[in-house]
Design a protein around this motif. Structure first.
Motif, PDB file in Angstrom:
ATOM      1  N   UNK A  95       0.828  -1.197   0.000  1.00  8.00           N
ATOM      2  CA  UNK A  95       0.000   0.000   0.000  1.00  8.00           C
ATOM      3  C   UNK A  95       0.863   1.248   0.000  1.00  8.00           C
ATOM      4  N   UNK A  96       0.251   2.367  -0.138  1.00  6.95           N
ATOM      5  CA  UNK A  96       0.936   3.645  -0.336  1.00  6.95           C
ATOM      6  C   UNK A  96       2.012   4.016   0.685  1.00  6.95           C
ATOM      7  N   UNK A  97       1.844   3.775   1.987  1.00  2.38           N
ATOM      8  CA  UNK A  97       2.872   4.259   2.919  1.00  2.38           C
ATOM      9  C   UNK A  97       4.298   3.815   2.616  1.00  2.38           C
ATOM     10  N   UNK A  98       4.477   2.640   2.022  1.00  2.61           N
ATOM     11  CA  UNK A  98       5.800   2.215   1.610  1.00  2.61           C
ATOM     12  C   UNK A  98       6.722   1.768   2.725  1.00  2.61           C
ATOM     13  N   UNK A  99       6.169   1.301   3.828  1.00  4.34           N
ATOM     14  CA  UNK A  99       7.002   0.894   4.962  1.00  4.34           C
ATOM     15  C   UNK A  99       7.920  -0.278   4.620  1.00  4.34           C
ATOM     16  N   UNK A 100       7.417  -1.235   3.862  1.00  3.39           N
ATOM     17  CA  UNK A 100       8.244  -2.393   3.504  1.00  3.39           C
ATOM     18  C   UNK A 100       9.389  -1.986   2.586  1.00  3.39           C
ATOM     19  N   UNK A 101       9.120  -1.094   1.641  1.00  2.31           N
ATOM     20  CA  UNK A 101      10.180  -0.616   0.743  1.00  2.31           C
ATOM     21  C   UNK A 101      11.264   0.106   1.531  1.00  2.31           C
ATOM     22  N   UNK A 102      10.864   0.927   2.477  1.00  5.45           N
ATOM     23  CA  UNK A 102      11.842   1.638   3.309  1.00  5.45           C
ATOM     24  C   UNK A 102      12.670   0.641   4.104  1.00  5.45           C
ATOM     25  N   UNK A 103      12.025  -0.381   4.653  1.00  2.66           N
ATOM     26  CA  UNK A 103      12.749  -1.396   5.430  1.00  2.66           C
ATOM     27  C   UNK A 103      13.747  -2.155   4.572  1.00  2.66           C
ATOM     28  N   UNK A 104      13.320  -2.569   3.380  1.00 11.67           N
ATOM     29  CA  UNK A 104      14.237  -3.284   2.494  1.00 11.67           C
ATOM     30  C   UNK A 104      15.413  -2.406   2.078  1.00 11.67           C
ATOM     31  N   UNK A 105      15.135  -1.143   1.774  1.00 11.59           N
ATOM     32  CA  UNK A 105      16.221  -0.238   1.379  1.00 11.59           C
ATOM     33  C   UNK A 105      17.187   0.023   2.523  1.00 11.59           C
ATOM     34  N   UNK A 106      16.687  -0.029   3.765  1.00 13.77           N
ATOM     35  CA  UNK A 106      17.598   0.171   4.902  1.00 13.77           C
ATOM     36  C   UNK A 106      18.490  -1.061   5.109  1.00 13.77           C
ATOM     37  N   UNK A 107      18.006  -2.232   4.709  1.00 10.44           N
ATOM     38  CA  UNK A 107      18.825  -3.442   4.794  1.00 10.44           C
ATOM     39  C   UNK A 107      19.897  -3.480   3.714  1.00 10.44           C
ATOM     40  N   UNK A 108      19.625  -2.813   2.607  1.00  8.80           N
ATOM     41  CA  UNK A 108      20.556  -2.754   1.466  1.00  8.80           C
ATOM     42  C   UNK A 108      20.805  -1.282   1.125  1.00  8.80           C
ATOM     43  N   UNK A 109      21.524  -0.548   1.977  1.00 10.04           N
ATOM     44  CA  UNK A 109      21.684   0.888   1.786  1.00 10.04           C
ATOM     45  C   UNK A 109      22.712   1.256   0.708  1.00 10.04           C
ATOM     46  N   UNK A 110      22.616   2.495   0.294  1.00  9.04           N
ATOM     47  CA  UNK A 110      23.636   3.073  -0.570  1.00  9.04           C
ATOM     48  C   UNK A 110      23.362   2.954  -2.046  1.00  9.04           C
ATOM     49  N   UNK A 111      24.051   3.777  -2.800  1.00  5.96           N
ATOM     50  CA  UNK A 111      23.860   3.795  -4.253  1.00  5.96           C
ATOM     51  C   UNK A 111      24.378   2.527  -4.932  1.00  5.96           C
ATOM     52  N   UNK A 112      25.307   1.834  -4.307  1.00  7.06           N
ATOM     53  CA  UNK A 112      25.855   0.598  -4.876  1.00  7.06           C
ATOM     54  C   UNK A 112      25.219  -0.634  -4.236  1.00  7.06           C
ATOM     55  N   UNK A 113      23.992  -0.490  -3.803  1.00  7.39           N
ATOM     56  CA  UNK A 113      23.285  -1.569  -3.127  1.00  7.39           C
ATOM     57  C   UNK A 113      23.163  -2.804  -4.011  1.00  7.39           C
ATOM     58  N   UNK A 114      23.105  -3.959  -3.379  1.00  9.52           N
ATOM     59  CA  UNK A 114      22.910  -5.198  -4.123  1.00  9.52           C
ATOM     60  C   UNK A 114      21.426  -5.532  -4.265  1.00  9.52           C
ATOM     61  N   UNK A 115      20.556  -4.589  -3.927  1.00 12.73           N
ATOM     62  CA  UNK A 115      19.114  -4.776  -4.031  1.00 12.73           C
ATOM     63  C   UNK A 115      18.584  -4.093  -5.290  1.00 12.73           C
ATOM     64  N   UNK A 116      17.809  -4.832  -6.063  1.00 10.42           N
ATOM     65  CA  UNK A 116      17.082  -4.260  -7.196  1.00 10.42           C
ATOM     66  C   UNK A 116      15.604  -4.395  -6.842  1.00 10.42           C
ATOM     67  N   UNK A 117      14.990  -3.294  -6.431  1.00  9.58           N
ATOM     68  CA  UNK A 117      13.633  -3.308  -5.898  1.00  9.58           C
ATOM     69  C   UNK A 117      12.652  -2.702  -6.890  1.00  9.58           C
ATOM     70  N   UNK A 118      11.620  -3.481  -7.229  1.00  4.25           N
ATOM     71  CA  UNK A 118      10.509  -3.000  -8.055  1.00  4.25           C
ATOM     72  C   UNK A 118       9.289  -2.950  -7.157  1.00  4.25           C
ATOM     73  N   UNK A 119       8.613  -1.798  -7.110  1.00  4.00           N
ATOM     74  CA  UNK A 119       7.478  -1.615  -6.220  1.00  4.00           C
ATOM     75  C   UNK A 119       6.224  -1.326  -7.037  1.00  4.00           C
ATOM     76  N   UNK A 120       5.141  -2.039  -6.723  1.00  3.57           N
ATOM     77  CA  UNK A 120       3.846  -1.833  -7.363  1.00  3.57           C
ATOM     78  C   UNK A 120       2.795  -1.702  -6.275  1.00  3.57           C
ATOM     79  N   UNK A 121       1.591  -1.244  -6.656  1.00  4.03           N
ATOM     80  CA  UNK A 121       0.578  -1.009  -5.629  1.00  4.03           C
ATOM     81  C   UNK A 121      -0.755  -1.702  -5.891  1.00  4.03           C
ATOM     82  N   UNK A 122      -0.823  -2.573  -6.899  1.00  6.95           N
ATOM     83  CA  UNK A 122      -2.043  -3.336  -7.139  1.00  6.95           C
ATOM     84  C   UNK A 122      -1.681  -4.767  -7.537  1.00  6.95           C
TER      85      UNK A 122
END
Length: 91
Positions: free
Chosen positions: A13-40
């Motif tokens: 849903x819109x608040x994006x709490x999970x995306x923020x959590x995942x990005x905090x686990x994989x921080x920085x511009x050279x992160x090893x995370x490739x995250x695609x976010x959708x809302x439906x």
């Protein structure tokens, strides 16, 4: 960072709490995370082939009116991809 990226497809849903959590686990511009976010759910299913995720995270609140059927649809669309279902407790 060099090497393979961890590809995650996240539907929440819109608040994006999970995306923020995942990005905090994989921080920085050279992160090893490739995250695609959708809302439906329909966008999630349409994005599976394009994003080629290794894991799918799904916010159960997006599955209204029938959350179990939404999970079934996602699993049928991507049977070989681990599906992590979560639901936030709201007060």
């Amino acid at each position: 960072m060099t090497g393979k990226k961890f590809r995650v497809l996240l539907a929440e849903t819109v608040p994006g709490e999970a995306a923020v959590s995942l990005r905090s686990l994989y921080p920085g511009p050279d992160s090893s995370l490739e995250l695609s976010v959708v809302s439906t759910v329909p966008t999630l299913i349409a994005t599976i082939e394009l994003a080629a995720p290794e894991t799918i995270f799904f916010d159960l609140s997006l599955g209204k009116p029938d959350p179990l059927e939404a999970v079934r649809r996602i699993h049928r669309a991507a049977p070989g991809i681990p599906l992590i279902v979560f639901c936030r407790y709201r007060r």
